[in-house]
Design a protein around this motif. Sequence first.
Motif, short mmCIF file in Angstrom:
data_model
loop_
_atom_site.label_atom_id
_atom_site.label_comp_id
_atom_site.label_asym_id
_atom_site.label_seq_id
_atom_site.Cartn_x
_atom_site.Cartn_y
_atom_site.Cartn_z
N THR A 215 0.83 -1.20 0.00
CA THR A 215 0.00 0.00 0.00
C THR A 215 0.87 1.25 0.00
O THR A 215 2.09 1.19 -0.06
CB THR A 215 -0.95 -0.01 1.21
OG1 THR A 215 -1.96 0.97 1.04
CG2 THR A 215 -0.18 0.26 2.50
N ILE A 216 0.22 2.42 0.07
CA ILE A 216 0.94 3.70 0.05
C ILE A 216 0.40 4.59 1.16
O ILE A 216 -0.68 4.33 1.71
CB ILE A 216 0.79 4.38 -1.33
CG1 ILE A 216 1.84 5.47 -1.52
CG2 ILE A 216 -0.63 4.94 -1.52
CD1 ILE A 216 2.03 5.86 -2.97
N GLY A 217 1.16 5.61 1.50
CA GLY A 217 0.75 6.49 2.59
C GLY A 217 1.33 6.02 3.91
O GLY A 217 2.20 5.15 3.97
N LEU A 218 0.83 6.57 5.01
CA LEU A 218 1.36 6.20 6.32
C LEU A 218 1.11 4.74 6.66
O LEU A 218 1.86 4.13 7.42
CB LEU A 218 0.76 7.11 7.39
CG LEU A 218 1.08 8.61 7.25
CD1 LEU A 218 0.43 9.39 8.38
CD2 LEU A 218 2.58 8.84 7.23
N SER A 219 0.04 4.16 6.09
CA SER A 219 -0.22 2.74 6.38
C SER A 219 0.85 1.84 5.79
O SER A 219 0.98 0.68 6.19
CB SER A 219 -1.59 2.34 5.85
OG SER A 219 -1.65 2.42 4.44
N ALA A 220 1.65 2.36 4.84
CA ALA A 220 2.74 1.56 4.27
C ALA A 220 3.82 1.27 5.32
O ALA A 220 4.52 0.26 5.23
CB ALA A 220 3.35 2.28 3.08
N ILE A 221 3.95 2.17 6.32
CA ILE A 221 4.92 1.92 7.39
C ILE A 221 4.48 0.72 8.22
O ILE A 221 5.26 -0.19 8.49
CB ILE A 221 5.06 3.18 8.27
CG1 ILE A 221 5.54 4.36 7.43
CG2 ILE A 221 6.03 2.92 9.43
CD1 ILE A 221 5.48 5.69 8.14
N GLY A 222 3.21 0.70 8.61
CA GLY A 222 2.69 -0.47 9.32
C GLY A 222 2.75 -1.72 8.48
O GLY A 222 2.93 -2.83 9.00
N GLY A 223 2.62 -1.54 7.15
CA GLY A 223 2.67 -2.68 6.25
C GLY A 223 4.02 -3.37 6.19
O GLY A 223 4.11 -4.51 5.70
N GLN A 224 5.07 -2.72 6.66
CA GLN A 224 6.37 -3.37 6.75
C GLN A 224 6.46 -4.29 7.96
O GLN A 224 7.40 -5.08 8.08
CB GLN A 224 7.48 -2.32 6.82
CG GLN A 224 7.55 -1.40 5.62
CD GLN A 224 7.73 -2.17 4.32
OE1 GLN A 224 8.60 -3.05 4.22
NE2 GLN A 224 6.92 -1.85 3.34
N LEU A 225 5.47 -4.19 8.84
CA LEU A 225 5.46 -5.01 10.06
C LEU A 225 4.34 -6.05 10.05
O LEU A 225 4.56 -7.19 10.47
CB LEU A 225 5.27 -4.10 11.29
CG LEU A 225 6.41 -3.14 11.61
CD1 LEU A 225 5.92 -2.07 12.57
CD2 LEU A 225 7.58 -3.91 12.20
N HIS A 226 3.15 -5.66 9.59
CA HIS A 226 1.99 -6.54 9.68
C HIS A 226 1.08 -6.32 8.48
O HIS A 226 1.19 -5.32 7.77
CB HIS A 226 1.18 -6.26 10.96
CG HIS A 226 1.97 -6.37 12.22
ND1 HIS A 226 2.34 -7.59 12.76
CD2 HIS A 226 2.47 -5.41 13.04
CE1 HIS A 226 3.03 -7.37 13.86
NE2 HIS A 226 3.12 -6.07 14.06
#
Length: 327
Positions: A215-226
């Motif tokens: 994904t893109i945006g700030l949720s991409a940071i969480g996407g590197q973890l879960h």
Amino acid sequence: MTTVGIIANPISGKDIRRLVAHGSVFDNQEKVRIVRRIMMGLSSLGVQRVMFMPDYYAIVPRAQKGIHSNIELISAPMCADNSQDDSTKAARLMAEAGVGCIFVLGGDGTSRAVTKGNATIPILPISTGTNNVFPFMIEATIAGLAGGLIASGQVSPEQGCFRPTCLEILNEDGSVRDIALVDAAVHTDTYIGSKAIWSLDQVSQIFLTRCRPDTIGLSAIGGQLHTISPRELQGLHLTLGTVGTTFTAPIAPGLIEPATVTEEARMKVGDTIFIKESPCVIALDGEREVEVRRGEHVSVRLSAQGPLVVDVSQVMATAQQDKLFMH
């Protein structure tokens, strides 16, 4: 008489991130073409009426020109001022009018604005914004068919819709000040300034309702973890700092930034986390919206009361199973 609503945001996809990043521009003529294809799908199902949000470009009336359709157009009874409040007002009026489904053309911010005005009518969000985590990248013809099936009652909301979580920004007395559909970020700036977030330098905390690695945006940071899907009743809280695990993530189109996560915690529905920073600004779905004054105490709660969303794939699968397109 089957009626649907169409909210086509003429200013979505045109914010400052077009200058500091490399996002695509959805011009209003492209939005006209998208709405035209939606209306062709609706017309094929016998939808008789469309209530639309008025806008300076007249997106929906332009879309009806050049196609053979008996759909009656009705403007929502409001004066547009070309702000996100237009989408909220239009959604409220459409819900009061009892439309069967609301099509939303915009990004995460437009979907959020529509949700603030409507808690009961199914929405079908179509991507024409900057960060498009909440809306669907979908062919508009199929969207028109799916939304028309929901609006006409041929597929029920129980069969073809779902209700994701959202984030509620709470005042000290527990009242809801605002909401976010995808992410809320605590920014240590003390003023809003340009609304869009394109740097993580002053972001101290991020709250997410969903995330995945593509994904893109700030949720991409969480996407590197879960990976948290829109249907899961859970969220994620991240604390950013200078010491911890550093990831690179695409926080805007063409903009890949490092982020150092010092702490992470899963959130369950009802979990409430207090914001320690005061003063600060809270960005909702990528845009700075809530100013927290010095001495104010606000918190973020994960709620199960997000908007009712049309699941296009599920609707079309139900239509196949029930042979709704057979003659």
